[in-house]
Design an enzyme around this catalytic site. Sequence first.
Site: not given
Length: 293
Positions: A11, A97, A100-105, A139
């Site tokens: 995201k 990544p 990264a601030g992209m909510a991968g986890g 998130d």
Amino acid sequence: MEQITKKAYAKINLTLDVRHKREDGYHELRTVMQTVSLYDELTFQKREDQEIVLTIRGASPDVPCDRKNLVYRAVSAVMERFETCGGMDILLKKRIPSAAGMAGGSADAAAAILACNDLYELHMDERTMCEIAVGIGADVPYCLFGGTVLCEGIGEIMTPLTDLPEMYFVMVKPDIAVSTAEVYEALDREAASWHPDVGGMIRAVKRKDARAVAEYLGNRLESVTIPRHPVIEDRKQALYGCGAEGVLMSGSGPTVFGIFFDREQQSLAYEALRGMEGIGQIYMAEPVADIRD
């Protein structure tokens, strides 16, 4: 069904406003989130025992495979709630990544909740899944559903919005680590002097006005993260230099993304950035309206 594969989509935050710190230690947020086409892939296999075995490929060595991982925690939380949910072998192929601030986890954890529901036929409704998700991370409830969504509270109050108009993203993650906890701690010490216009972004999205979406980009956390990590501003300027219509840091950073109005310009920017020494990790993506398999 003994095995299932799920995509876990990243995201970005089109706007992110932090209102105040709550008594429970969380921060009150108001943010417009958008799912993008960069995703991790997870394969879940039933086990005959109650063990959770997580294998990760493509991630840095410091990403844990034990109960510190959100995927592990998500499956454990479902197992605690439903006796009929058993163990799993999980293969996680990382593309998003980490840190990264992209909510991968968070996206991976959401995929795990959905996989438990499907594999073990738990018949969870949306409310039940969200209750489990919010206990994993702020998130995670959003990542269950994705799309263009206004998220409030700590992220659990979700209002779906109109799908974004046609646009394309180039995302750059500098080769640095940013501690989300430290960013919020620093924000608490800072006097709030500016807040993004979340209402303006919502109106732009509803009008499907791509230029207005680019204009109303805003992230309250930039005022904290960027002074501590000036390389983030450098990457923002690099994206502007490649023709981005608007640029913003996602989440607490360090990833920044640029908006482009046509695919050719997106590709040209991607290639130009790839030629810059030490730029970091670069990705192309576009909005995803429906994350259901």
